[in-house]
Design a protein around this motif. Structure first.
Motif, PDB file in Angstrom:
ATOM      1  N   SER A  55       0.815  -1.211   0.000  1.00 32.09           N
ATOM      2  CA  SER A  55       0.000   0.000   0.000  1.00 32.09           C
ATOM      3  C   SER A  55       0.851   1.265   0.000  1.00 32.09           C
ATOM      4  CB  SER A  55      -0.927   0.013   1.230  1.00 32.09           C
ATOM      5  OG  SER A  55      -0.172  -0.075   2.423  1.00 32.09           O
ATOM      6  N   GLY A  56       2.102   1.151   0.417  1.00 31.35           N
ATOM      7  CA  GLY A  56       2.983   2.318   0.453  1.00 31.35           C
ATOM      8  C   GLY A  56       2.721   3.168   1.683  1.00 31.35           C
ATOM      9  N   GLY A  57       3.511   4.233   1.816  1.00 34.31           N
ATOM     10  CA  GLY A  57       3.305   5.160   2.918  1.00 34.31           C
ATOM     11  C   GLY A  57       3.995   4.774   4.201  1.00 34.31           C
ATOM     12  N   ARG A  58       4.848   3.733   4.158  1.00 36.80           N
ATOM     13  CA  ARG A  58       5.545   3.313   5.374  1.00 36.80           C
ATOM     14  C   ARG A  58       7.036   3.228   5.083  1.00 36.80           C
ATOM     15  NH1 ARG A  58       4.764  -2.354   8.799  1.00 36.80           N
ATOM     16  NH2 ARG A  58       6.331  -1.899  10.403  1.00 36.80           N
ATOM     17  N   THR A  59       7.831   3.807   5.964  1.00 37.37           N
ATOM     18  CA  THR A  59       9.284   3.795   5.795  1.00 37.37           C
ATOM     19  C   THR A  59       9.909   2.825   6.781  1.00 37.37           C
ATOM     20  OG1 THR A  59       9.270   6.109   5.096  1.00 37.37           O
ATOM     21  CG2 THR A  59      11.376   5.209   5.831  1.00 37.37           C
ATOM     22  N   ILE A  60      10.843   1.990   6.301  1.00 38.04           N
ATOM     23  CA  ILE A  60      11.521   1.010   7.141  1.00 38.04           C
ATOM     24  C   ILE A  60      13.017   1.202   6.996  1.00 38.04           C
ATOM     25  CG2 ILE A  60      11.915  -1.453   7.543  1.00 38.04           C
ATOM     26  CD1 ILE A  60       9.160  -1.979   6.388  1.00 38.04           C
ATOM     27  N   ASP A  61      13.712   1.252   8.119  1.00 37.17           N
ATOM     28  CA  ASP A  61      15.171   1.330   8.089  1.00 37.17           C
ATOM     29  C   ASP A  61      15.744  -0.053   7.822  1.00 37.17           C
ATOM     30  OD1 ASP A  61      15.310   4.037   8.632  1.00 37.17           O
ATOM     31  OD2 ASP A  61      15.243   3.730  10.805  1.00 37.17           O
ATOM     32  N   PHE A  62      16.584  -0.157   6.824  1.00 38.97           N
ATOM     33  CA  PHE A  62      17.245  -1.441   6.567  1.00 38.97           C
ATOM     34  C   PHE A  62      18.576  -1.192   5.882  1.00 38.97           C
ATOM     35  CE2 PHE A  62      16.931  -2.196   1.965  1.00 38.97           C
ATOM     36  CZ  PHE A  62      16.052  -1.186   1.595  1.00 38.97           C
ATOM     37  N   ASP A  63      19.426  -2.202   5.921  1.00 36.46           N
ATOM     38  CA  ASP A  63      20.770  -2.101   5.357  1.00 36.46           C
ATOM     39  C   ASP A  63      20.705  -2.473   3.880  1.00 36.46           C
ATOM     40  OD1 ASP A  63      23.425  -2.255   4.657  1.00 36.46           O
ATOM     41  OD2 ASP A  63      24.052  -3.217   6.522  1.00 36.46           O
ATOM     42  N   ALA A  64      20.499  -1.482   3.025  1.00 34.88           N
ATOM     43  CA  ALA A  64      20.376  -1.745   1.583  1.00 34.88           C
ATOM     44  C   ALA A  64      21.671  -2.310   1.019  1.00 34.88           C
ATOM     45  CB  ALA A  64      19.982  -0.465   0.855  1.00 34.88           C
ATOM     46  N   GLY A  65      22.793  -1.875   1.548  1.00 30.17           N
ATOM     47  CA  GLY A  65      24.073  -2.374   1.045  1.00 30.17           C
ATOM     48  C   GLY A  65      24.248  -3.860   1.293  1.00 30.17           C
ATOM     49  N   ALA A  66      23.882  -4.311   2.495  1.00 26.70           N
ATOM     50  CA  ALA A  66      24.005  -5.734   2.813  1.00 26.70           C
ATOM     51  C   ALA A  66      23.065  -6.564   1.939  1.00 26.70           C
ATOM     52  CB  ALA A  66      23.698  -5.966   4.290  1.00 26.70           C
ATOM     53  N   LEU A  67      21.852  -6.042   1.703  1.00 23.67           N
ATOM     54  CA  LEU A  67      20.917  -6.762   0.835  1.00 23.67           C
ATOM     55  C   LEU A  67      21.467  -6.847  -0.577  1.00 23.67           C
ATOM     56  CD1 LEU A  67      18.201  -8.079   0.226  1.00 23.67           C
ATOM     57  CD2 LEU A  67      17.229  -5.791  -0.064  1.00 23.67           C
ATOM     58  N   ASN A  68      21.982  -5.743  -1.080  1.00 20.98           N
ATOM     59  CA  ASN A  68      22.563  -5.755  -2.412  1.00 20.98           C
ATOM     60  C   ASN A  68      23.707  -6.763  -2.515  1.00 20.98           C
ATOM     61  OD1 ASN A  68      23.225  -4.386  -5.145  1.00 20.98           O
ATOM     62  ND2 ASN A  68      25.139  -4.253  -4.007  1.00 20.98           N
TER      63      ASN A  68
END
Length: 351
Positions: free
Chosen positions: A270-283
């Motif tokens: 639905s959007g509208g929610r922000t989550i902190d995550f480690d994008a570098g580790a996921l990449n």
């Protein structure tokens, strides 16, 4: 002038759902195949349209006939493609008028310019009316044995496409998947699990509800039901079909997938929610483990035919158990009011 009953909304206006008793008969321009409606399914898209969040009326009109999950019987087909009495469902999406390169070759599910139309959703009248018409190439015949459950064809076509694309991606290497994780045990998730078991895979389904009909439906497939978080699972799936659209779950499955694995995102956030995550580790994980994450929505004619075949192979009693409520059209409002144990709710037009 003959008229039909139809469930209509005024797109963009919440609370405008109503049963109209004097809606015009389907126009001949809609298609040669005339169909008597048996049932329409209710899904999240319908709920959003009823809430005024989505939907577009046909050009020049202010109301939209609802219903994109259809089941009916052919009354007439001058083309001879179908015979009177045949069980049939209508393909939802039609190609754009340009057409774009994908629509031109029958892959309207991959439309590139967004000018496609959709029954009951975008600029085409839906199937929630006593009779409807469509062109023969958009009519999918069903085995007569599916008369009570054929309304499941549309959601099954969605997962048939998802599995088609999963398997195409898997052909990039010597790929022998064994373990599949399905997140979400709604209709899409359960049907995705059905198609996975039909492929002989070991299937795990994760959902948040420990009781109700879902655990039993999963067990009946020979699959394993989980209520833990994705990160707590003690195996790395080769394939994940994410059907919740929940942002936390979406991120978790991308982190959980095994080497050379494929993640199909079939749920819409639905959007509208922000989550902190480690994008570098996921990449880093996705790159070093050769993983693929892709989105999948809608289906073309080939997927509808695959879905019809899959339903024909399934246990009809299991399919029937997915339909947890059948609501007569005269009591339509109840169908669009969610209840705790709902899986698939169906509005019935037949007596």
């Amino acid at each position: 002038m003959d008229t039909v009953r139809a469930l209509t909304v005024t797109p963009g206006v919440a609370g405008s759902l109503r049963l109209v008793d004097d809606h015009p008969e389907p126009a001949a321009e809609e298609g040669a195949v005339l169909v008597e409606s048996l049932a329409v399914g209710v899904c999240g898209t319908d709920q959003e349209i009823v809430a005024g969040e989505y939907g577009q009326a046909p050009p020049g009109e202010t109301s939209l006939v609802l219903g994109h999950e259809s089941l009916g019987r052919v009354l007439e087909d001058p083309s001879g493609t179908l015979q009177p009495g045949d069980l049939v469902a209508g393909i939802v999406r039609h190609p754009d008028p340009v057409p774009c390169p994908n629509c031109a070759i029958g892959e309207w599910d991959m439309c590139r310019n967004g000018r496609f139309t959709e029954h009951g959703i975008k600029e085409l009248p839906g199937f929630a009316r006593d009779r409807w018409r469509l062109q023969p190439r958009f009519a999918v015949g069903l085995d007569p044995a599916l008369a009570d459950v054929g309304v499941l064809l549309e959601p099954t076509s969605v997962v048939a496409k998802a599995w088609d694309h999963i398997e195409r991606i898997g052909q990039r290497a010597d790929w022998q998947p064994q373990h599949v994780l399905i997140t979400g045990a709604g209709p899409i998730g359960l049907l995705a699990a059905l198609l996975a078991t039909q492929r002989g895979l070991t299937v795990h389904v994760l959902d948040r509800y420990p009781s109700g009909p879902k655990p039993g439906l999963v067990a009946a497939l020979g699959a394993t039901y989980h209520t833990s978080t994705v990160s707590e699972l003690d195996f790395e799936p080769d394939v994940i079909v994410e059907c919740t659209g929940a942002p936390v779950v979406v991120l978790d499955v991308m982190c959980k997938i095994g080497h050379n694995g494929v993640v199909c995102l079939a749920g819409v956030s639905s959007g509208g929610r922000t989550i902190d995550f480690d994008a570098g580790a996921l990449n880093r994980a996705l790159v070093l483990e050769n993983n693929v994450v892709f989105g999948s929505v809608n289906a073309n004619r080939r997927h509808w035919d695959l879905a019809a075949a899959a339903l024909g192979r399934a246990d009809p009693d299991w399919l029937a158990a997915l339909i947890t409520r059948r609501v007569p059209v005269a009591e339509y409002a109840a169908a669009y009011t969610a209840e705790p144990d709902d899986i698939k709710v169906v509005v019935e037009f037949r007596d």
